[in-house]
Design a protein around this motif. Structure first.
Motif, mmCIF file in Angstrom:
data_model
loop_
_atom_site.group_PDB
_atom_site.id
_atom_site.type_symbol
_atom_site.label_atom_id
_atom_site.label_comp_id
_atom_site.label_asym_id
_atom_site.label_seq_id
_atom_site.Cartn_x
_atom_site.Cartn_y
_atom_site.Cartn_z
ATOM 1 N N GLU A 1 0.839 -1.212 0.000
ATOM 2 C CA GLU A 1 0.000 0.000 0.000
ATOM 3 C C GLU A 1 0.869 1.255 0.000
ATOM 4 O OE1 GLU A 1 -0.666 -2.701 1.522
ATOM 5 O OE2 GLU A 1 -2.670 -3.203 0.779
ATOM 6 N N VAL A 2 2.038 1.177 0.689
ATOM 7 C CA VAL A 2 2.941 2.327 0.695
ATOM 8 C C VAL A 2 3.483 2.565 -0.715
ATOM 9 C CG1 VAL A 2 5.107 3.228 1.603
ATOM 10 C CG2 VAL A 2 3.539 1.996 3.110
ATOM 11 N N LYS A 3 3.801 1.512 -1.406
ATOM 12 C CA LYS A 3 4.287 1.649 -2.775
ATOM 13 C C LYS A 3 3.210 2.269 -3.671
ATOM 14 C CE LYS A 3 6.203 -0.996 -6.613
ATOM 15 N NZ LYS A 3 6.618 -2.344 -7.094
ATOM 16 N N GLU A 4 1.984 1.863 -3.468
ATOM 17 C CA GLU A 4 0.892 2.433 -4.262
ATOM 18 C C GLU A 4 0.745 3.936 -4.004
ATOM 19 O OE1 GLU A 4 -0.843 1.074 -6.606
ATOM 20 O OE2 GLU A 4 -0.034 -0.949 -6.348
ATOM 21 N N ILE A 5 0.949 4.325 -2.771
ATOM 22 C CA ILE A 5 0.849 5.758 -2.448
ATOM 23 C C ILE A 5 1.971 6.536 -3.137
ATOM 24 C CG2 ILE A 5 1.034 7.428 -0.571
ATOM 25 C CD1 ILE A 5 -0.399 5.416 1.217
ATOM 26 N N ILE A 6 3.186 5.960 -3.167
ATOM 27 C CA ILE A 6 4.298 6.623 -3.852
ATOM 28 C C ILE A 6 4.001 6.752 -5.347
ATOM 29 C CG2 ILE A 6 6.739 6.464 -4.436
ATOM 30 C CD1 ILE A 6 6.211 7.189 -1.541
ATOM 31 N N LEU A 7 3.422 5.727 -5.915
ATOM 32 C CA LEU A 7 3.073 5.791 -7.333
ATOM 33 C C LEU A 7 2.015 6.874 -7.601
ATOM 34 C CD1 LEU A 7 2.948 1.982 -8.227
ATOM 35 C CD2 LEU A 7 4.716 3.640 -8.840
ATOM 36 N N ILE A 8 1.086 7.036 -6.673
ATOM 37 C CA ILE A 8 0.070 8.094 -6.822
ATOM 38 C C ILE A 8 0.722 9.466 -6.802
ATOM 39 C CG2 ILE A 8 -1.918 9.179 -5.697
ATOM 40 C CD1 ILE A 8 -2.777 6.397 -4.772
ATOM 41 N N LEU A 9 1.678 9.657 -5.880
ATOM 42 C CA LEU A 9 2.374 10.947 -5.811
ATOM 43 C C LEU A 9 3.146 11.236 -7.098
ATOM 44 C CD1 LEU A 9 3.720 10.762 -2.129
ATOM 45 C CD2 LEU A 9 1.840 12.203 -3.012
ATOM 46 N N VAL A 10 3.756 10.183 -7.632
ATOM 47 C CA VAL A 10 4.506 10.381 -8.872
ATOM 48 C C VAL A 10 3.557 10.712 -10.023
ATOM 49 C CG1 VAL A 10 5.963 9.231 -10.565
ATOM 50 C CG2 VAL A 10 6.409 8.902 -8.134
ATOM 51 N N LYS A 11 2.381 10.089 -10.063
ATOM 52 C CA LYS A 11 1.437 10.323 -11.156
ATOM 53 C C LYS A 11 0.898 11.744 -11.145
ATOM 54 C CE LYS A 11 -2.710 8.426 -13.312
ATOM 55 N NZ LYS A 11 -3.747 7.378 -13.241
ATOM 56 N N ILE A 12 0.684 12.270 -9.983
ATOM 57 C CA ILE A 12 0.137 13.635 -9.910
ATOM 58 C C ILE A 12 1.239 14.671 -9.830
ATOM 59 C CG2 ILE A 12 -2.008 12.835 -8.854
ATOM 60 C CD1 ILE A 12 -0.952 13.726 -6.165
ATOM 61 N N ARG A 13 2.471 14.268 -10.123
ATOM 62 C CA ARG A 13 3.629 15.159 -10.213
ATOM 63 C C ARG A 13 4.001 15.813 -8.872
ATOM 64 N NH1 ARG A 13 7.089 14.542 -14.408
ATOM 65 N NH2 ARG A 13 5.911 13.874 -16.256
ATOM 66 N N ALA A 14 3.756 15.073 -7.787
ATOM 67 C CA ALA A 14 4.237 15.529 -6.472
ATOM 68 C C ALA A 14 5.597 14.867 -6.221
ATOM 69 C CB ALA A 14 3.234 15.189 -5.397
ATOM 70 N N LEU A 15 6.578 15.142 -7.097
ATOM 71 C CA LEU A 15 7.876 14.440 -7.047
ATOM 72 C C LEU A 15 8.711 14.866 -5.850
ATOM 73 C CD1 LEU A 15 8.766 14.590 -10.858
ATOM 74 C CD2 LEU A 15 7.628 12.755 -9.586
ATOM 75 N N ASN A 16 8.663 16.085 -5.494
ATOM 76 C CA ASN A 16 9.438 16.557 -4.340
ATOM 77 C C ASN A 16 8.967 15.871 -3.061
ATOM 78 O OD1 ASN A 16 10.886 18.251 -6.006
ATOM 79 N ND2 ASN A 16 9.526 20.029 -5.637
ATOM 80 N N GLN A 17 7.668 15.752 -2.875
ATOM 81 C CA GLN A 17 7.148 15.077 -1.689
ATOM 82 C C GLN A 17 7.496 13.592 -1.714
ATOM 83 O OE1 GLN A 17 5.572 17.162 -3.600
ATOM 84 N NE2 GLN A 17 4.363 18.681 -2.424
#
Length: 794
Positions: free
Chosen positions: A758-774
Motif C-alpha cells: 500500500e505504501v508503494k501504491e501511495i508513492i506511485l500516486i504521488l509520482v502520477k500527480i507530479r508531487a515528485l518533491n514530496q
C-alpha cells in the motif's frame, strides 16, 4: 254653434320685402281687442298680489300667428324660422309686445297700489275702448306713465270677450272668470286669495247661456264685417311679400313656380308690378356659342385619350408577342413565378403547422421533466429518511424498552423500497458477471412497473401525434431533401439572383420547424440515442452545402453557414433545455451520452465558425450551473464515530461507504467534461468544491488501510492526464495540496505496519500527480531505496 276663427295677420307695408313687417298699422279697436285676447293671468282673483303675479307672465293673443304665416312656409327656407324669432320675442310693434308692455304697466300699477282697486261698469268699458288707441300711443312714448284702474279693467273685459268667441281652449288658461267675479274679487281682501294648490284648474270654457252666445255672435259679425275687406287686402299684400322672399332665396335654382302661381290666380290676380329681365337674342346666341366651344374642347380631349389607349393596347400586344416568341425568357419568368408560389405555399404550410409542433414539443418536454423530478425527489427523500433513521439508531435514548427502534410507517416503507431495489440490482450484476461494483455508484433510476407503463403510454401518445403533423402535407413541403432540391435548382440556374436574395440566410429559418419535428423523440441523455450526423436532415444539409456551385469562388458565401446557423438556432437551445431541466449529473450514463453529443456538436460548430457563438456560451454556462447545484444538493457524506464504522457490516458503515462512492461518482462525472469546459472551471468544481470539501474529509475520518488506498487510487484515475503532462513539473497543482498531505500521512502510518504494498501504491500516486518533491522526501526519510527507480522512470 262654433264659428270659424277669423284670420288675423299683422299688417305690413305693401312695398316691404325684407322682413315680416317692420311697421305696424295704427292701433285701432281691433288691434286692442287682439291685445286683450285670452290670457291666464287675468283669471281668478284680481287682488293686487294676484294682478302682480299674472302681469309677470307674457301675454299672447290668438292672432299673433295667423294662417297666412303658416301658408308662407312652403316657400321659406331655414332662414324663415330665424326671422320669426326676433319678431315673436322682440320688437315693440308686434301685438305680443303690446301685451308684454301692458303686463309690465299693470305690474307697476299694482305694486304702487295699497288696497283693492274699484271696478267700473259697462259704460266706463265702452268709453275706455274708444280712447284705447291714443292711450297706447302715449304709453309707448313714455314707459313711465302708469295706466289707471279703468284702463286695466277695460283691457281685461276685452280679453274675456275675445276668449268667449273662440271655439278652442287656450293652453294658457288656468281659471275661467267673469266680469261679476272680477268685480267681487276686486273688493275682497288680497290676503283672502286662495293658494295655488287650492285653485281649481278648469279644462273647458265655462258654459254660457243662449242669450249670451247670441249677443256675442251678433257683436262678432258686426265687428268682422267692417274689417273683412281690410284683412283680405292685408293678406294679399303679405302673401306677395312672401312670394318675393321665396324667389330671392331660391335665386340661381331652376324652380318652376307656374303651378303655384296658377293656384293663386284662381283666388286673386297676379301682381303685374313684378318685372323680369329683358330677353336679348345676342345674349342667347353668345351663351350657345360658349357652350358649343366647351363641348368641342371636351370632345377633342376625349379623342386624344382614346388615341393614347389605342397605342397602349398595341404596345402591350407586341410585348406579349415578343415574350411568347422568346422561349428562354419565358421559361425564366415561369421559373421565378413557380418559385415564388412554392415559397409562399411552404411558408403558409409551416405557419399552420408550427402551433402543433410547439404543442407536441411542450408535451414531450413536460413528460421527461416529470420523470426527472420524480427521480430527484425520490433520491432526496430516501437520503433524508435513511440518514434520520441512522441518527435515531445511534441514540440510545430514543429506543424502546425492548431494545427495538420505533420508526414511523413512511420511513419503514421507504427503507424497504430502497433495499428492494438494491437487491434487484445485485441480482442483475450477478447475472451479468459484474462483481466488482461499489454500492452508491448505481444511478438508482428504476421505475415501478405501473410508473413505467404510464410513462410508455404517454410517450406513445405523443409520438402518434408527432407522426400526424405532416401526414396531410405533400413531400415537397415537409421533406427537407426535396425543399433543398428546389433551392439547389435555383442556385444552379440563376446563381446571381440566388445569392443576391440571401437564400443561405433564409434556409435555416425555413428548415427550423422541420428539424424540430425530427428532434421531438430525440433524447441526448439516452446512451442509445441517434447522433446528429446520422439524422437525415443533417446529411441532406451537408450534401446541399457540398454541391453548392461557385462556393470556392465566393469565400463569404452564406451557404457555408447554413449548418452552423441551424446548430446555433435549433440544436443548441434544445440541448440547453435538457441540461437545465432534465439532466442528472449523478447519472454516469446520462453524462456520458450528453458529453458525446455536445462534443460532436461543438466540434462541428468550430469547423464553420472561428468565434465562440452565444449559443455555445449559454450551453457551457448551463452545464457548469447544473453541476454546481448537484454538488450543493446531492452530495452528503456523514461522519460517524470510529466505533460505529469499525464494523464494515454495520448500517452506519454501509451508509457512509455508499455516500462516499456516490460523491466519487459525481467527481468522475464532473471531470468527464475535460476538453469541453475550461481547466480552471473543472479544477474549481471537481477539486475545490468536491474533492477538498467532501472526499478528503471523509478519507481523514476513515481508518488507514487497503480500502483507503483503493479509494485514493480511484480518485487519481479520474484526474485528467493532461494536467500533469509537463515534464518540468516537480510539484502538483495547488488544488491537490490537501490530497497530497493525506497521502503522505497515510504512507507514514502504513510504513510501520505490514502494508508495504500500500505504501508503494501511495508513492506511485504521488509520482502520477507530479508531487515528485514530496515523494523524494518520503523515500529518503524511510530509506525506501527500492522505490527510487519508480521516480527515475518519470
Amino acid at each position: 254653434m262654433a264659428h270659424k276663427p277669423k284670420r288675423t295677420f299683422r299688417q305690413r307695408r305693401a312695398d316691404s320685402s325684407d322682413s315680416d313687417g317692420t311697421e305696424e298699422p295704427p292701433a285701432g279697436p281691433r288691434v286692442l281687442e287682439e291685445q286683450a285676447g285670452p290670457g291666464p293671468e287675468d283669471e281668478g282673483p284680481t287682488s293686487a298680489g294676484g294682478r302682480a303675479e299674472a302681469a309677470g307672465r307674457p301675454l299672447r293673443g290668438p292672432g299673433s300667428r295667423g294662417r297666412g304665416r303658416g301658408r308662407g312656409r312652403v316657400w321659406a327656407s331655414s332662414r324663415r324660422a330665424a326671422q320669426e324669432a326676433p319678431h315673436a320675442d322682440g320688437g315693440l310693434g308686434a301685438p305680443g309686445d303690446l301685451e308684454q308692455q301692458e303686463s309690465r304697466t299693470v305690474d307697476l300699477s299694482t305694486d304702487e297700489e295699497d288696497g283693492p282697486q274699484p271696478t267700473s261698469g259697462s259704460n266706463d268699458d265702452q268709453s275706455s275702448s274708444s280712447n284705447s288707441s291714443s292711450t297706447l300711443e302715449e304709453e309707448f312714448s313714455s314707459i313711465v306713465n302708469i295706466p289707471d284702474a279703468t284702463f286695466i279693467q277695460a283691457a281685461r273685459r276685452k280679453r274675456e270677450l275675445a276668449r268667449a268667441q273662440k271655439d278652442y281652449i287656450s293652453l294658457d288658461v288656468k281659471h275661467p272668470s267673469t266680469i261679476s267675479d272680477m268685480k267681487g274679487n276686486s273688493e275682497e281682501d288680497p290676503e283672502s286669495e286662495p293658494d295655488d294648490h287650492e285653485k281649481r284648474i278648469p279644462f273647458t270654457p265655462k258654459p254660457q247661456t243662449l242669450k249670451q252666445r247670441m249677443a256675442e255672435e251678433t257683436t262678432t259679425r258686426s265687428e268682422g264685417t267692417s274689417e273683412e275687406s281690410q284683412e283680405d287686402e292685408n293678406q294679399d299684400i303679405w302673401e306677395q311679400q312672401q312670394m318675393r322672399k321665396a324667389v330671392k332665396m331660391t335665386e340661381g335654382r331652376d324652380i318652376d313656380l307656374s303651378s303655384h302661381s296658377s293656384d293663386f290666380q284662381t283666388v286673386k290676380k297676379f301682381d303685374t308690378s313684378i318685372s323680369f329681365p329683358p330677353v336679348n337674342l345676342e345674349v342667347i346666341k353668345k351663351q350657345l356659342n360658349t357652350r358649343l366651344t366647351l363641348l368641342q374642347d371636351t370632345h377633342r380631349s376625349h379623342l386624344r385619350e382614346y388615341e393614347k389607349y389605342i397605342e397602349d393596347v398595341k404596345s402591350s400586344k407586341s410585348a406579349i408577342q415578343n415574350l411568347e416568341n422568346s422561349s428562354e425568357q419565358a421559361l425564366n419568368i415561369k421559373f421565378y413565378k413557380d418559385m415564388k408560389i412554392y415559397v409562399e405555399n411552404l411558408i403558409d404550410c409551416l405557419n399552420e403547422k408550427i402551433i402543433n409542433i410547439q404543442e407536441i414539443e411542450s408535451s414531450m418536454h413536460a413528460l421527461l421533466l416529470k420523470q426527472a423530478m420524480t427521480f430527484m425527489k425520490r433520491r432526496q427523500d430516501e437520503l433524508k429518511h435513511e440518514s434520520t433513521y441512522l441518527q435515531q439508531l445511534s441514540r440510545k435514548a430514543e429506543t424502546s424498552t425492548n431494545g427495538s427502534l420505533a420508526i414511523d410507517e413512511k420511513t419503514q416503507r421507504i427503507l424497504e423500497e430502497i433495499e428492494s431495489r438494491r437487491t434487484q440490482r445485485r441480482q442483475a450484476r450477478a447475472l451479468s458477471g459484474n462483481c466488482d461494483h461499489q454500492e452508491g455508484t448505481s444511478s438508482d433510476d428504476e421505475l415501478s412497473s405501473a410508473d413505467m407503463t404510464d410513462f410508455q403510454k404517454s410517450q406513445g401518445d405523443i409520438l402518434k401525434d408527432h407522426k400526424k403533423i405532416f401526414e396531410d402535407v405533400h413531400d415537397d413541403f415537409c421533406n427537407i431533401q426535396n425543399i433543398l432540391l428546389k433551392f439547389q435548382q435555383w442556385r444552379e440556374k440563376f446563381p446571381d439572383s440566388y445569392y443576391e436574395a440571401f437564400i443561405g440566410l433564409c434556409i435555416p429559418k425555413l428548415l427550423n420547424p422541420l428539424i424540430r419535428v425530427q428532434l421531438i423523440d430525440w433524447n441526448p441523455l439516452k446512451f442509445d440515442s441517434v447522433g446528429l450526423k446520422q439524422m437525415s436532415w443533417f446529411t441532406s444539409i451537408e450534401e446541399f452545402m457540398d454541391k453548392s456551385m461557385e462556393d470556392s469562388k465566393k469565400e463569404d458565401s452564406s451557404d457555408k453557414k447554413i449548418l452552423s446557423t441551424i446548430i446555433n438556432k435549433t440544436i443548441i437551445p434544445r440541448l440547453t433545455d435538457f441540461v437545465e431541466f432534465i439532466w442528472d449529473p449523478l447519472s454516469t450514463s446520462q453524462t456520458t451520452s450528453l458529453i458525446t453529443h455536445c462534443r460532436m456538436i461543438l466540434d462541428e460548430l468550430s469547423i464553420w465558425e472561428d468565434e465562440v457563438s452565444k449559443g455555445k456560451q449559454d450551453l457551457l454556462k448551463s452545464i457548469v450551473s447544473r453541476m454546481k447545484k448537484a454538488i450543493e444538493d446531492d452530495v452528503f457524506i456523514p461522519l460517524y464515530p470510529k466505533s460505529a464504522v469499525e464494523n464494515k457490516t454495520s448500517p452506519h458503515s454501509k451508509f457512509q461507504e455508499k455516500q462516499f462512492w456516490s460523491g466519487l461518482k459525481l467527481f468522475r462525472n464532473v471531470l468527464l467534461w475535460n476538453g469541453l469546459l475550461p481547466d480552471d472551471t473543472l479544477q474549481e468544481l471537481g477539486l475545490g468544491k468536491l474533492l477538498n470539501r467532501y472526499l478528503v474529509i471523509a478519507l481523514y475520518n476513515a481508518a488507514p488501510g487497503p480500502d483507503v488506498v483503493k479509494k485514493c487510487i480511484q480518485i487519481t484515475a479520474y484526474l485528467p492526464e493532461k494536467w500533469f503532462e509537463s515534464s518540468a513539473m516537480r510539484t502538483s497543482i495547488p488544488q491537490l495540496e490537501n490530497f497530497i498531505q493525506f497521502l503522505l500521512q497515510s504512507a507514514h502510518k502504513l510504513s510501520t505496519s505490514e502494508f508495504r504494498d500500500e505504501v508503494k501504491e501511495i508513492i506511485l500516486i504521488l509520482v502520477k500527480i507530479r508531487a515528485l518533491n514530496q515523494a523524494d522526501s518520503f523515500i529518503e526519510q524511510y530509506h525506501l531505496d527500492h522505490l527510487k527507480s519508480v521516480i527515475s522512470k518519470v
